[in-house]
Scaffold this motif. Structure first.
Motif, short mmCIF file in Angstrom:
data_model
loop_
_atom_site.label_atom_id
_atom_site.label_comp_id
_atom_site.label_asym_id
_atom_site.label_seq_id
_atom_site.Cartn_x
_atom_site.Cartn_y
_atom_site.Cartn_z
N VAL A 187 6.91 12.20 2.35
CA VAL A 187 5.76 12.32 1.46
C VAL A 187 4.52 12.57 2.31
O VAL A 187 4.52 12.34 3.52
CB VAL A 187 5.57 11.06 0.59
N LYS A 188 3.46 13.02 1.68
CA LYS A 188 2.20 13.28 2.35
C LYS A 188 1.16 12.33 1.76
O LYS A 188 1.00 12.28 0.54
CB LYS A 188 1.79 14.74 2.16
N VAL A 189 0.48 11.59 2.61
CA VAL A 189 -0.48 10.59 2.14
C VAL A 189 -1.89 11.03 2.50
O VAL A 189 -2.19 11.30 3.67
CB VAL A 189 -0.19 9.21 2.76
N LEU A 190 -2.75 11.12 1.48
CA LEU A 190 -4.16 11.45 1.68
C LEU A 190 -4.97 10.23 1.24
O LEU A 190 -5.05 9.92 0.05
CB LEU A 190 -4.54 12.68 0.84
N CYS A 191 -5.52 9.53 2.20
CA CYS A 191 -6.24 8.28 1.93
C CYS A 191 -7.74 8.52 2.01
O CYS A 191 -8.27 8.85 3.07
CB CYS A 191 -5.82 7.21 2.93
N LEU A 192 -8.42 8.36 0.88
CA LEU A 192 -9.88 8.47 0.84
C LEU A 192 -10.45 7.09 1.17
O LEU A 192 -10.41 6.17 0.34
CB LEU A 192 -10.35 8.94 -0.54
N ASN A 193 -10.95 6.93 2.37
CA ASN A 193 -11.39 5.63 2.86
C ASN A 193 -12.90 5.50 2.73
O ASN A 193 -13.67 6.11 3.47
CB ASN A 193 -10.97 5.47 4.33
N ASN A 194 -13.32 4.68 1.76
CA ASN A 194 -14.75 4.41 1.59
C ASN A 194 -15.11 2.97 1.96
O ASN A 194 -16.15 2.46 1.55
CB ASN A 194 -15.21 4.74 0.17
N GLN A 195 -14.21 2.32 2.70
CA GLN A 195 -14.44 0.97 3.22
C GLN A 195 -14.78 -0.04 2.14
O GLN A 195 -15.55 -0.99 2.36
CB GLN A 195 -15.55 0.98 4.29
N ILE A 241 2.30 14.61 -2.79
CA ILE A 241 1.11 14.11 -2.10
C ILE A 241 0.64 12.84 -2.78
O ILE A 241 0.41 12.81 -4.00
CB ILE A 241 -0.02 15.16 -2.10
N VAL A 242 0.50 11.79 -2.02
CA VAL A 242 -0.04 10.52 -2.52
C VAL A 242 -1.53 10.48 -2.19
O VAL A 242 -1.91 10.48 -1.03
CB VAL A 242 0.67 9.32 -1.87
N VAL A 243 -2.36 10.50 -3.22
CA VAL A 243 -3.80 10.35 -3.02
C VAL A 243 -4.13 8.89 -3.28
O VAL A 243 -3.90 8.37 -4.38
CB VAL A 243 -4.61 11.27 -3.96
N THR A 244 -4.64 8.22 -2.27
CA THR A 244 -4.83 6.77 -2.36
C THR A 244 -6.18 6.38 -1.78
O THR A 244 -6.96 7.24 -1.34
CB THR A 244 -3.67 6.06 -1.62
N GLY A 245 -6.46 5.09 -1.80
CA GLY A 245 -7.68 4.56 -1.23
C GLY A 245 -7.37 3.49 -0.20
O GLY A 245 -6.23 2.99 -0.12
N ASP A 246 -8.36 3.08 0.55
CA ASP A 246 -8.13 2.10 1.61
C ASP A 246 -7.75 0.73 1.07
O ASP A 246 -7.10 -0.06 1.75
CB ASP A 246 -9.36 1.99 2.51
N GLY A 247 -8.13 0.44 -0.17
CA GLY A 247 -7.72 -0.82 -0.79
C GLY A 247 -6.32 -0.74 -1.35
O GLY A 247 -5.46 -1.59 -1.06
N SER A 248 -6.05 0.29 -2.13
CA SER A 248 -4.75 0.42 -2.79
C SER A 248 -3.59 0.58 -1.80
O SER A 248 -2.53 -0.02 -1.98
CB SER A 248 -4.77 1.61 -3.75
N ILE A 249 -3.78 1.39 -0.77
CA ILE A 249 -2.66 1.70 0.12
C ILE A 249 -2.14 0.45 0.81
O ILE A 249 -0.95 0.34 1.13
CB ILE A 249 -3.05 2.77 1.18
N GLN A 250 -3.01 -0.55 0.99
CA GLN A 250 -2.58 -1.75 1.71
C GLN A 250 -1.73 -2.68 0.85
O GLN A 250 -1.13 -3.63 1.37
CB GLN A 250 -3.80 -2.50 2.26
#
Length: 330
Positions: free
Chosen positions: A225-233, A200-209
């Protein structure tokens, strides 16, 4: 970096030390009589201000394979140069021979008093979707063999704080190197290396890009893989530093123009999910975990005002931890 080497659910586990570590871990490290440091750097993200850290009267035993790393930032009392694979068995053998029945209850009483501050407590009332809750719920649904990869930022610290690792080498991240974008490539490498494990890839809206094009690699080679993106803008950790150290003078840390991550994941041929409420979380997590033949990209929308507490300001020491918003101007 070593999370999981000692089970996070054990009663003797006091948490991660350092800038966003627990109050009890930092106070134990600061107030102990003997500190055994195994292959560590004593960097500022762990010890805070080295002057304050060194002012405490304690015995520091530092073991490292590289002699130039010993006493590089903090003067140690007993330097040991060697490979931990060889040194630790010798050390534990000697400790067993000299072990005493010394009563440690007083020391544990101190630690439990620090624990009572509940530095990782958060308000989970209402329908607001908290990142801490998301990661705690994820941990409840997976086993100890699940591999978690991350980039760098608030999401990285929330995982380190709230996801209690049960085994070593299940936490793949760049640590203090601060490599935004590395999470998805790490996840691809981990899945290729251990195809039988959930990754599981835990990422953010900035990093994933930074490396989002590697979703194409996942599709091309069938790497699920499984991607979990915590998006806080926002670039959350940058925004938090601006909030804490610069009184909310934000500059270039808010992500004004974000893609539709669900559509983007689908454009690469993957499954895209978006979660905005607590009530939808469990179903989405189960889809994330139970889908075996596709890569799943799960976006979780969280508030841009979420902070990572506790926190040690740059240049300050372990005894000057901020435990909550109210401590910023205290």
């Amino acid at each position: 970096m070593g999370l999981g080497a000692f089970p996070g659910t054990d009663q003797h586990y006091v948490g991660m030390p350092g800038m966003h570590g627990t109050f009890e871990a930092n106070m134990a490290m600061h107030n102990c009589d003997v500190l055994l440091a195994l292959g560590v750097r004593f960097d500022d993200r762990v010890i805070g201000n080295p002057v304050e850290f060194s002012s405490r009267n304690r015995t520091i035993i530092h073991i490292d394979i590289d002699s130039s790393s010993i006493s590089k930032r903090v003067k140690v009392d007993i330097p040991i140069v060697g490979d931990l694979r060889n040194v630790i068995p010798q050390l534990t053998s000697k400790l067993k021979r000299i072990a005493t029945s010394r009563d440690l209850s007083h020391w544990w009483n101190e630690i439990n008093a620090w624990r009572a501050r509940e530095c990782l407590a958060y308000d989970n009332a209402g329908e607001k979707l908290r990142p801490q809750f998301v990661l705690e719920r994820l941990r409840q649904l997976v086993d100890d063999d699940t591999i978690i990869c991350s980039d760098v930022g608030q999401h990285q610290m929330w995982v380190a704080q709230y996801y209690k690792f049960g085994k070593p080498r299940r936490w793949i991240n760049s640590g203090g190197l601060g490599t935004m974008g590395v999470g998805l490539p790490y996840g691809i490498g981990a899945k290729l290396g251990k195809p039988e494990s959930d990754v599981i890839v835990v990422t953010g809206d900035g990093s994933i890009q930074m490396c989002i094009q590697e979703l194409s690699t996942c599709m091309q080679y069938g790497i699920n893989v499984k991607v979990l993106c915590l998006n806080n803008q926002s670039l959350g950790m940058v925004r938090q530093q601006q909030h804490v150290d610069h009184r909310g003078r934000y500059a270039h840390s808010y992500m004004e123009s974000l893609p539709d991550f669900v559509k983007l994941a689908e454009a690469y041929g993957h499954v895209g999910l978006r979660v905005e409420t607590k009530i939808a979380l469990d179903e989405a997590l189960r889809t994330l975990l139970e889908t075996r033949d596709r890569t799943v990209f799960m976006e979780v929308l969280i508030d841009s005002g979420e902070r990572v507490w506790p926190m040690i300001r740059s240049g300050t020491g372990l005894t000057q931890m901020l435990l909550s918003e109210s401590d910023i101007d205290g």
